[in-house]
Scaffold this motif. Structure first.
Motif, short mmCIF file in Angstrom:
data_model
loop_
_atom_site.label_atom_id
_atom_site.label_comp_id
_atom_site.label_asym_id
_atom_site.label_seq_id
_atom_site.Cartn_x
_atom_site.Cartn_y
_atom_site.Cartn_z
N LEU A 55 17.81 9.08 -4.36
CA LEU A 55 17.96 9.30 -3.00
C LEU A 55 17.03 6.97 -2.94
O LEU A 55 16.42 6.29 -3.81
N PRO A 56 17.78 6.47 -2.09
CA PRO A 56 17.31 4.98 -0.99
C PRO A 56 16.04 5.07 -1.05
O PRO A 56 15.78 6.19 -0.30
N GLY A 57 15.16 3.65 -1.24
CA GLY A 57 14.07 4.06 -1.17
C GLY A 57 13.51 3.31 -2.22
O GLY A 57 13.40 3.11 -3.15
N GLY A 58 11.79 3.55 -1.65
CA GLY A 58 10.67 2.57 -3.03
C GLY A 58 9.78 2.49 -2.27
O GLY A 58 8.75 3.00 -1.48
N GLY A 59 8.72 1.76 -2.97
CA GLY A 59 7.21 1.55 -2.77
C GLY A 59 7.13 0.91 -1.32
O GLY A 59 7.50 -0.07 -1.11
N ILE A 60 5.99 1.41 -1.12
CA ILE A 60 5.40 1.03 0.71
C ILE A 60 4.61 -0.54 -0.22
O ILE A 60 3.80 -0.09 -0.36
N ASP A 61 5.05 -1.77 1.19
CA ASP A 61 4.02 -2.63 0.85
C ASP A 61 2.97 -1.93 1.49
O ASP A 61 2.82 -1.63 2.24
N HIS A 62 1.41 -3.00 1.20
CA HIS A 62 0.43 -2.97 1.50
C HIS A 62 0.71 -2.98 3.33
O HIS A 62 1.25 -4.31 3.54
N GLY A 63 0.30 -2.06 4.19
CA GLY A 63 0.21 -2.31 5.14
C GLY A 63 1.50 -1.81 6.34
O GLY A 63 1.58 -2.30 7.56
N GLU A 64 2.49 -1.70 5.50
CA GLU A 64 4.28 -1.20 6.28
C GLU A 64 3.91 0.09 6.84
O GLU A 64 3.88 1.30 6.03
N ASP A 65 4.27 0.28 7.57
CA ASP A 65 4.64 1.85 7.99
C ASP A 65 6.25 2.22 6.78
O ASP A 65 6.89 1.42 7.38
N PRO A 66 5.94 3.63 6.92
CA PRO A 66 6.57 4.00 5.73
C PRO A 66 8.16 3.84 6.63
O PRO A 66 9.16 3.72 5.31
#
Length: 312
Positions: A55-66
């Protein structure tokens, strides 16, 4: 090999704990042949030497809304804008011995999976991120993905097992208007912005919240045909249930409930499309003989059947 995880004295060494939270999107559309397609990303060789799609997507950066992370990741991996739903499903995957970035770790992955959709006029997928974890992105036949013909990560199969199309229910009012001089019927054609583009239907449309059906009908006939109508009796209540791609691009299960009213306009009325860039691109009087040669929506057939019943 087992000795690599043991320290002095032969005691087993604890593997470093690695936790990763990622956000992903299930993006499905009707393809050119109306067969469903899903947007997937192929993992690069730096991740796996084998062909594998995910699936397209990946890790969430610190403080980033999913949800923001999904929008960013989909653009980086596929080069397309994406809208993301508000609800999500969560997967938790624990691998006590996983190979990550050249070392063995105790891995825990939290995966937040949203429904996503892209506009009809979005460009073809093109990976924007250089030398990343994605080699390419593409629309692939959903049937080939679910059958296993196309190799995918467990994330894809798990997400599809839980996926359901978004549900949309719409109440609408339509007018069955005939012309006394030649018994022609007033019909409108659906523009490319609407579902069933190119088909002919009755003038009418969805009710605004709190709007009376008859008031909605008068408004819709004015917007679509430039005419003022007088509403008559309710002829029929028609409904349709379909699964497909909505005008927004979203994969939906659509339930339409249609109130069909008899209505009249002045005998010499000449219809014209008033609303620009809407879901109607043509309107005209259609003779009864011509009906069989036009692509008609079921609501037109329902109105004709109701007319016959009323006359019998």
């Amino acid at each position: 090999m087992a000795g690599r995880n043991r320290g002095r004295g032969g005691r087993r060494r604890k593997l470093p704990q690695v936790q990763r939270v990622g956000a992903y999107a299930v993006i499905i559309r009707a393809g050119a042949g109306e067969e469903p397609e899903i947007l997937l990303s192929r993992l690069s060789e730096k991740v796996t030497p084998e062909e594998r799609w995910t699936l397209p997507g990946g890790g969430i950066d610190h403080g980033e809304d999913p949800r923001d992370a999904v929008v960013r990741e989909v653009y980086e991996e596929a080069g397309v804008p994406v809208e993301v739903g508000t609800e999500a499903r969560v997967q938790s995957v624990h691998q006590a011995k996983a190979w990550r970035l050249g070392r063995r770790v105790n891995s825990h992955a939290i995966r937040i999976v949203y429904d996503g959709w892209v506009p009809h006029d979005a460009p073809e997928p093109q990976t924007m991120e250089v030398d990343g974890s994605t080699a390419e992105a593409a629309w692939l036949p959903l049937a080939a993905v679910t059958s296993g013909e196309i190799p995918t990560s467990p994330l894809v199969t798990d997400a599809l097992d839980m996926h359901r199309p978004a549900r949309m229910q719409r109440l609408a009012a339509y007018a069955f208007i005939t012309r006394a001089s030649d018994d022609a019927i007033l019909l409108t054609r659906i523009s490319p912005r609407g579902y069933h583009a190119g088909s002919w239907t009755l003038p009418g449309g969805g009710l605004d919240f709190g709007e009376h059906p008859r008031e909605a009908l008068v408004r819709e006939v004015a917007e679509e045909c430039g005419l003022t109508c007088a509403t008559g009796k309710l002829l029929d209540v028609h409904d349709v249930n379909v699964v497909g791609t909505a005008p927004s691009g979203r994969h939906e299960e659509f339930h339409g409930v249609h109130l069909i009213f008899a209505a009249t306009v002045p005998e010499d009325a000449e219809p014209r499309v008033v609303e620009q860039d809407g879901t109607t691109d043509a309107v005209r009087w259609v003779s009864r003989d011509e009906l069989a040669s036009l692509p008609l929506l079921d609501v037109v057939t329902a109105a004709l059947d109701a007319e016959k019943k009323a006359a019998s």
